[in-house]
Design an enzyme around this catalytic site. Sequence first.
Site, mmCIF file in Angstrom:
data_model
loop_
_atom_site.group_PDB
_atom_site.id
_atom_site.type_symbol
_atom_site.label_atom_id
_atom_site.label_comp_id
_atom_site.label_asym_id
_atom_site.label_seq_id
_atom_site.Cartn_x
_atom_site.Cartn_y
_atom_site.Cartn_z
ATOM 1 N N SER A 1 -35.345 13.853 -37.474
ATOM 2 C CA SER A 1 -35.519 13.504 -36.057
ATOM 3 C C SER A 1 -34.929 14.600 -35.191
ATOM 4 C CB SER A 1 -34.812 12.187 -35.738
ATOM 5 O OG SER A 1 -34.703 12.059 -34.332
ATOM 6 N N HIS B 1 -40.042 13.976 -36.858
ATOM 7 C CA HIS B 1 -39.959 12.718 -36.112
ATOM 8 C C HIS B 1 -39.488 13.006 -34.683
ATOM 9 C CE1 HIS B 1 -39.460 8.308 -35.909
ATOM 10 N NE2 HIS B 1 -38.338 8.536 -35.228
ATOM 11 N N ASP C 1 -38.512 11.394 -31.052
ATOM 12 C CA ASP C 1 -38.044 10.156 -30.418
ATOM 13 C C ASP C 1 -38.191 10.215 -28.906
ATOM 14 O OD1 ASP C 1 -37.090 8.474 -32.594
ATOM 15 O OD2 ASP C 1 -35.605 10.050 -32.957
ATOM 16 N N MET D 1 -37.762 8.225 -25.445
ATOM 17 C CA MET D 1 -36.981 7.103 -24.888
ATOM 18 C C MET D 1 -37.080 7.103 -23.366
ATOM 19 S SD MET D 1 -33.544 7.321 -27.174
ATOM 20 C CE MET D 1 -33.613 7.566 -28.954
ATOM 21 N N HIS E 1 -42.356 8.528 -32.078
ATOM 22 C CA HIS E 1 -41.780 7.173 -32.007
ATOM 23 C C HIS E 1 -41.528 6.849 -30.541
ATOM 24 C CE1 HIS E 1 -38.027 4.522 -33.162
ATOM 25 N NE2 HIS E 1 -39.017 3.799 -32.675
ATOM 26 N N MET F 1 -40.169 4.669 -27.811
ATOM 27 C CA MET F 1 -39.241 3.595 -27.438
ATOM 28 C C MET F 1 -39.351 3.430 -25.936
ATOM 29 S SD MET F 1 -36.275 4.824 -30.043
ATOM 30 C CE MET F 1 -37.059 6.425 -30.176
ATOM 31 N N MET G 1 -36.565 -0.341 -38.124
ATOM 32 C CA MET G 1 -35.355 0.204 -37.515
ATOM 33 C C MET G 1 -34.142 -0.381 -38.230
ATOM 34 S SD MET G 1 -36.388 2.266 -35.111
ATOM 35 C CE MET G 1 -34.705 2.697 -34.709
ATOM 36 N N GLY H 1 -28.776 8.579 -31.896
ATOM 37 C CA GLY H 1 -28.579 9.031 -33.263
ATOM 38 C C GLY H 1 -27.156 8.731 -33.705
ATOM 39 N N ASP I 1 -35.847 4.052 -40.070
ATOM 40 C CA ASP I 1 -35.301 4.865 -38.976
ATOM 41 C C ASP I 1 -33.924 4.333 -38.568
ATOM 42 O OD1 ASP I 1 -34.952 6.617 -36.916
ATOM 43 O OD2 ASP I 1 -36.633 5.887 -35.700
HETATM 44 C C1 DX5 Z 1 -32.798 6.011 -32.950
HETATM 45 C C2 DX5 Z 1 -33.942 6.964 -33.242
HETATM 46 C C3 DX5 Z 1 -33.771 7.633 -34.537
HETATM 47 C C4 DX5 Z 1 -32.553 8.488 -34.616
HETATM 48 C C5 DX5 Z 1 -32.028 8.446 -35.994
HETATM 49 O O1 DX5 Z 1 -33.040 5.323 -31.790
HETATM 50 O O2 DX5 Z 1 -35.175 6.273 -33.256
HETATM 51 O O3 DX5 Z 1 -34.930 8.353 -34.928
HETATM 52 O O4 DX5 Z 1 -32.749 9.802 -34.262
HETATM 53 O O5 DX5 Z 1 -30.815 9.119 -36.014
HETATM 54 P P1 DX5 Z 1 -29.800 8.992 -37.234
HETATM 55 O O6 DX5 Z 1 -30.531 9.427 -38.460
HETATM 56 O O7 DX5 Z 1 -28.689 9.891 -36.840
HETATM 57 O O8 DX5 Z 1 -29.398 7.536 -37.311
HETATM 58 ZN ZN ZN Z 2 -36.994 7.255 -34.201
#
Ligand code: DX5
Ligand code: ZN
Length: 227
Positions: free
Chosen positions: A12, A37, A39, A41, A70, A72, A141, A148, A177
């Site tokens: 990610s 990946h 993310d 948000m 992804h 969110m 999830m 992260g 994830d």
């Molecule tokens: C969390 C994200 C993840 C995140 C994972 O909201 O969707 O993709 O980057 O990070 P780690 O691997 O550090 O938990």
């Molecule tokens: Zn993610």
Amino acid sequence: MAFDRSLKIAPSILSADFANFGAEIQAVEAQGADWIHVDVMDGHFVPNITFGPDTCKAIRPHIKTVMDVHLMISPVDAYIDAFAQAGADFITVHVEAGAHMHRTLQAIRSAGAKAGIALNPGTPASAVAPFMDLVDLVCVMTVNPGFGGQKFIHSCVEKVSDLRLMIGDRPVHIEIDGGVTPETAPLVHAAGADVLVAGSAVFKGGSVVDSAPYGENIRAIKAACKA
Ligand code: DX5
Ligand code: ZN
């Protein structure tokens, strides 16, 4: 791209240097990343803001593998075409993010991308059962989305087994994830997951000028799954 259930690591870029996405992607792919990946948000569905379709479009030429976006965000429908046009291979939306999931998933496929559906840790597997014939990926999830580096929620492992049974012979990936490490990865891989997203566990200890740790971190997760 033909469907296969082999183990794939999807770093990610949430854990990469935000001022250097192109070089970070090239470095982590050179070090063995299977997918990238991404993310997205919105500060509304999750309590954090990252970036939108223009950034996805800008980084797309640097991705040689698979761009796994992804989302969110809520609402989501109005933005699907923009992410598809930005070059996303997979677009994953949250089952909690909208009331009209059939429409949303059909819109993703109509836009030319593969469709994913994600579930928060508090959402049961049954919430995605109605959509099994409309998706190419289910994202479990294992942290509450937004950041992260959070701790893996162990009670989600059983949900992976339930989803694996639900999917049966369908060509649907199970992605994990959140909180994936060499310690937690074998649990979800054994339960049926094939795509493991990892942010902090892949990018820790490395940088674009010293990217060897990225490779060591990816190999450590894969080796733990095979052991
Ligand atoms: C969390 C994200 C993840 C995140 C994972 O909201 O969707 O993709 O980057 O990070 P780690 O691997 O550090 O938990
Ligand atoms: Zn993610």
